[in-house]
Every structure is written in structure tokens, then in C-alpha cells.
Design a protein around this motif. Structure first.
Motif, mmCIF file in Angstrom:
data_model
loop_
_atom_site.group_PDB
_atom_site.id
_atom_site.type_symbol
_atom_site.label_atom_id
_atom_site.label_comp_id
_atom_site.label_asym_id
_atom_site.label_seq_id
_atom_site.Cartn_x
_atom_site.Cartn_y
_atom_site.Cartn_z
ATOM 1 N N ALA A 151 -17.527 -57.003 2.385
ATOM 2 C CA ALA A 151 -18.825 -56.403 2.700
ATOM 3 C C ALA A 151 -19.971 -57.162 2.050
ATOM 4 N N SER A 152 -19.773 -57.629 0.820
ATOM 5 C CA SER A 152 -20.845 -58.363 0.136
ATOM 6 C C SER A 152 -21.192 -59.654 0.875
ATOM 7 N N ASP A 153 -20.176 -60.315 1.426
ATOM 8 C CA ASP A 153 -20.407 -61.554 2.164
ATOM 9 C C ASP A 153 -21.153 -61.277 3.470
ATOM 10 N N ARG A 154 -20.755 -60.209 4.144
ATOM 11 C CA ARG A 154 -21.395 -59.863 5.419
ATOM 12 C C ARG A 154 -22.845 -59.446 5.206
ATOM 13 N N ALA A 155 -23.102 -58.743 4.113
ATOM 14 C CA ALA A 155 -24.486 -58.351 3.810
ATOM 15 C C ALA A 155 -25.341 -59.568 3.494
ATOM 16 N N ALA A 156 -24.774 -60.527 2.758
ATOM 17 C CA ALA A 156 -25.512 -61.749 2.427
ATOM 18 C C ALA A 156 -25.801 -62.566 3.677
ATOM 19 N N VAL A 157 -24.846 -62.618 4.597
ATOM 20 C CA VAL A 157 -25.076 -63.337 5.859
ATOM 21 C C VAL A 157 -26.203 -62.671 6.644
ATOM 22 N N ALA A 158 -26.243 -61.352 6.662
ATOM 23 C CA ALA A 158 -27.316 -60.648 7.366
ATOM 24 C C ALA A 158 -28.676 -61.037 6.794
ATOM 25 N N GLN A 159 -28.773 -61.142 5.476
ATOM 26 C CA GLN A 159 -30.023 -61.584 4.853
ATOM 27 C C GLN A 159 -30.334 -63.036 5.213
ATOM 28 N N LEU A 160 -29.302 -63.858 5.216
ATOM 29 C CA LEU A 160 -29.482 -65.270 5.537
ATOM 30 C C LEU A 160 -30.004 -65.441 6.956
ATOM 31 N N LEU A 161 -29.490 -64.637 7.881
ATOM 32 C CA LEU A 161 -29.908 -64.747 9.276
ATOM 33 C C LEU A 161 -31.369 -64.347 9.469
ATOM 34 N N GLU A 162 -31.908 -63.546 8.565
ATOM 35 C CA GLU A 162 -33.324 -63.201 8.652
ATOM 36 C C GLU A 162 -34.199 -64.416 8.357
ATOM 37 N N ILE A 163 -33.729 -65.283 7.454
ATOM 38 C CA ILE A 163 -34.481 -66.493 7.105
ATOM 39 C C ILE A 163 -34.187 -67.616 8.085
ATOM 40 N N ALA A 164 -32.905 -67.748 8.459
ATOM 41 C CA ALA A 164 -32.461 -68.852 9.320
ATOM 42 C C ALA A 164 -31.589 -68.286 10.444
ATOM 43 N N PRO A 165 -32.204 -67.797 11.519
ATOM 44 C CA PRO A 165 -31.458 -67.095 12.574
ATOM 45 C C PRO A 165 -30.456 -67.950 13.334
ATOM 46 N N SER A 166 -30.522 -69.260 13.199
ATOM 47 C CA SER A 166 -29.603 -70.138 13.927
ATOM 48 C C SER A 166 -28.334 -70.451 13.130
ATOM 49 N N THR A 167 -28.119 -69.753 12.021
ATOM 50 C CA THR A 167 -27.051 -70.140 11.098
ATOM 51 C C THR A 167 -25.653 -70.028 11.701
ATOM 52 N N LYS A 168 -25.387 -69.021 12.514
ATOM 53 C CA LYS A 168 -24.044 -68.884 13.085
ATOM 54 C C LYS A 168 -23.732 -70.064 14.008
ATOM 55 N N GLU A 169 -24.675 -70.415 14.870
ATOM 56 C CA GLU A 169 -24.454 -71.556 15.768
ATOM 57 C C GLU A 169 -24.283 -72.841 14.963
ATOM 58 N N LEU A 170 -25.072 -72.968 13.900
ATOM 59 C CA LEU A 170 -24.947 -74.139 13.030
ATOM 60 C C LEU A 170 -23.544 -74.217 12.438
ATOM 61 N N ALA A 171 -23.014 -73.086 11.961
ATOM 62 C CA ALA A 171 -21.681 -73.067 11.357
ATOM 63 C C ALA A 171 -20.602 -73.436 12.363
ATOM 64 N N LEU A 172 -20.704 -72.907 13.576
ATOM 65 C CA LEU A 172 -19.715 -73.219 14.610
ATOM 66 C C LEU A 172 -19.755 -74.703 14.976
ATOM 67 N N ASN A 173 -20.949 -75.254 15.094
ATOM 68 C CA ASN A 173 -21.076 -76.679 15.420
ATOM 69 C C ASN A 173 -20.592 -77.555 14.277
ATOM 70 N N ASN A 174 -20.807 -77.112 13.048
ATOM 71 C CA ASN A 174 -20.323 -77.881 11.904
ATOM 72 C C ASN A 174 -18.802 -77.909 11.887
ATOM 73 N N ARG A 175 -18.172 -76.789 12.213
ATOM 74 C CA ARG A 175 -16.702 -76.770 12.248
ATOM 75 C C ARG A 175 -16.183 -77.678 13.358
ATOM 76 N N ALA A 176 -16.888 -77.685 14.496
ATOM 77 C CA ALA A 176 -16.492 -78.581 15.588
ATOM 78 C C ALA A 176 -16.626 -80.038 15.161
ATOM 79 N N PHE A 177 -17.668 -80.344 14.379
ATOM 80 C CA PHE A 177 -17.829 -81.704 13.855
ATOM 81 C C PHE A 177 -16.655 -82.083 12.969
ATOM 82 N N LEU A 178 -16.225 -81.167 12.101
ATOM 83 C CA LEU A 178 -15.093 -81.461 11.223
ATOM 84 C C LEU A 178 -13.853 -81.799 12.044
ATOM 85 N N ARG A 179 -13.545 -81.001 13.045
ATOM 86 C CA ARG A 179 -12.389 -81.293 13.899
ATOM 87 C C ARG A 179 -12.536 -82.660 14.562
#
Length: 270
Positions: free
Chosen positions: A31-59
Motif C-alpha cells: 500500500a505504501s508503494d501504491r500511495a507513493a506512485v499516486a503522488q508521483l503521478l500527480e507530478i509526472a503523469p506519464s510515469t507509467k508509460e515511461l516505466a513500460l517503455n523502459n522495461r521494453a528497452f531493457l529487453r
């Protein structure tokens, strides 16, 4: 999970590894991680897409290293929690003889990675601060899997921003390059923003939320400086938003905004 290890894990405070796991739709978060992500998305709303693209880059970059550079051994610094398509899984699909050493000092990572790695003799997790290059390279699990007479791929994917300037991410990369044989490759990328408010806001949020266990968002120029080492030759297409680093498809999650990106690339050790 052993009692001693579970005692080290404080799920009341978020960690960068578990927040990243949540952004990737993983199951090793709280829950603490999910709450922190919610706060992060308020500052940087593109963060989920960024994370998915970063994982694709690693692969993608692991596949390219195995296929195009012929490298069969990897050292993944700050590897994070196990998720789909971990480095050894991607590499060993191409060549089962590929060997991977993961480096992470997060007790949660150690607990869950053991479930994935225990039955794979070509893979190991070293519980260490990733900046302790000498200790890592001298570790028995490293020496039993990595042959420094042959090229090695050193990965620093989305981890340099977890280090403060005092922890010296440039020095960590330089020490690693110094220890690698010619023909090796180094991959570095980290979160960057040219917007000072975004840099300061995300950095403050992450440092406060993790109890100071985080570094800072940097600029593209600062990431370019990580590659300013005599033995490194940056490969095409240069340093850029990793979403567009040798893309293997045209359809991928589009960031809804560009307040920050994951920036970096690959260099060969001469």
C-alpha cells in the motif's frame, strides 16, 4: 522468507524497486508503494508509460547485446524485483549458456529473487550496494560466473537516479569500465527532465518517501557526462529517450506528456 530477512523489510515505507514493480503491474508491492506512485503521478503523469517503455528497452538491449555483440555474460546493477522478462530470461532464450549476475541491496529484492534464481546455476544475486565495484568483482558468485577475459555487458538501467551525487554514480561507472576487458559494453540510462520544477518535485517526493534512499532526477547533459570516459565509444543511435533507441516496433505506450524521460544508451569499451 527467513525471519531475519523479513525483519529487514519495512513495508510501511515505499521503495523505488516496489514502486517500479507496481508501475509494471507486478505483484511485489504494498500500500505504501501504491500511495507513493499516486503522488508521483500527480507530478509526472506519464510515469507509467515511461516505466513500460523502459522495461521494453531493457529487453531490447539485452537481445541486441547477445545477438549483435556476441556477449554471453551480464552484470545487472540495481536489478530490482523479479518481473516478466528479467535479463537472464531474455538472454537465455537466445543462448541458454548466458550467465547473469544481479546486484541489489534491497532486502525485498533478495527475498523474492531467490524464488526465481535458486534453480538456475548460471545466475546469481549478490546482495551489495552497487557502488562497491571492488567487492562485487571479488565476490565468489561473480568470479564463478563472469570471466573477465571475455567481454561483459554491464547494465545500469534506470538506477543512477537512485544515487545521490555524494554516492558518485559517475565514479561507479568509471570503476566498472576500468575493470572490463575491451569489447565489453556498458548500458546507462536514468530519469531526466529539463524542467527544474519536475526535477525538484520528484526528487523531494522520492527522498522523503523512501527515507533518503534515493538520488535525484538529472538533466540530459549530466547523463552524457556518465559516458565521458576515454575507453567508451557511444554506439548508434547515440544517447536519447530510450523509447526510441533502436525500436523493434512502431506501436508502444505513448507518454501523455514529456515532463520527464528515461535517457541514455549503449557504449563499447575500447
Amino acid at each position: 522468507m527467513s525471519d531475519s530477512l523479513s525483519d529487514e523489510i519495512d513495508v510501511s515505507k515505499p521503495t523505488a524497486a516496489r514502486m517500479y514493480d507496481y508501475l509494471l503491474d507486478g505483484r511485489f508491492n504494498h500500500a505504501s508503494d501504491r500511495a507513493a506512485v499516486a503522488q508521483l503521478l500527480e507530478i509526472a503523469p506519464s510515469t507509467k508509460e515511461l516505466a513500460l517503455n523502459n522495461r521494453a528497452f531493457l529487453r531490447r538491449v539485452v537481445e541486441i547485446i547477445v545477438r549483435d555483440y556476441g556477449i554471453r555474460q551480464f552484470v545487472d546493477h540495481g536489478s530490482g524485483l523479479p518481473t516478466q522478462d528479467n535479463v537472464h530470461q531474455v538472454a537465455q532464450r537466445i543462448d541458454p549458456d548466458c550467465r547473469v549476475v544481479y546486484i541489489d541491496n534491497d532486502p525485498h529484492v533478495r527475498a523474492y529473487s531467490g524464488l526465481l534464481l535458486d534453480e538456475n546455476p548460471r545466475v546469481a544475486l549478490i546482495a551489495s550496494d552497487m557502488t562497491l565495484t571492488g567487492r562485487i568483482f571479488a565476490h565468489e558468485d561473480f568470479r564463478s560466473r563472469i570471466d573477465l577475459r571475455e567481454p561483459v555487458a554491464a547494465l545500469f538501467v534506470s538506477v543512477a537516479h537512485c544515487l545521490t551525487d555524494e554516492q558518485d554514480p559517475f565514479g561507479m561507472i568509471r570503476r566498472t569500465v576500468d575493470a572490463l576487458p575491451a569489447g565489453s559494453v556498458v548500458v546507462v540510462c536514468q530519469l531526466v527532465s529539463e524542467d527544474e520544477k519536475v526535477r525538484d518535485g520528484v526528487t523531494r517526493l522520492m527522498q522523503e518517501g523512501t527515507g533518503g534512499r534515493w538520488g535525484r532526477v538529472r538533466t540530459e547533459a549530466e547523463v552524457r557526462a556518465f559516458f565521458d570516459i576515454d575507453r567508451l565509444r557511444i554506439e548508434e543511435p547515440g544517447l536519447r529517450d530510450v523509447t526510441y533507441w533502436r525500436p523493434d516496433r512502431e506501436v508502444f505506450p505513448r507518454q501523455r506528456s514529456d515532463e520527464w524521460i528515461e535517457f541514455g544508451g549503449l557504449a563499447v569499451v575500447r
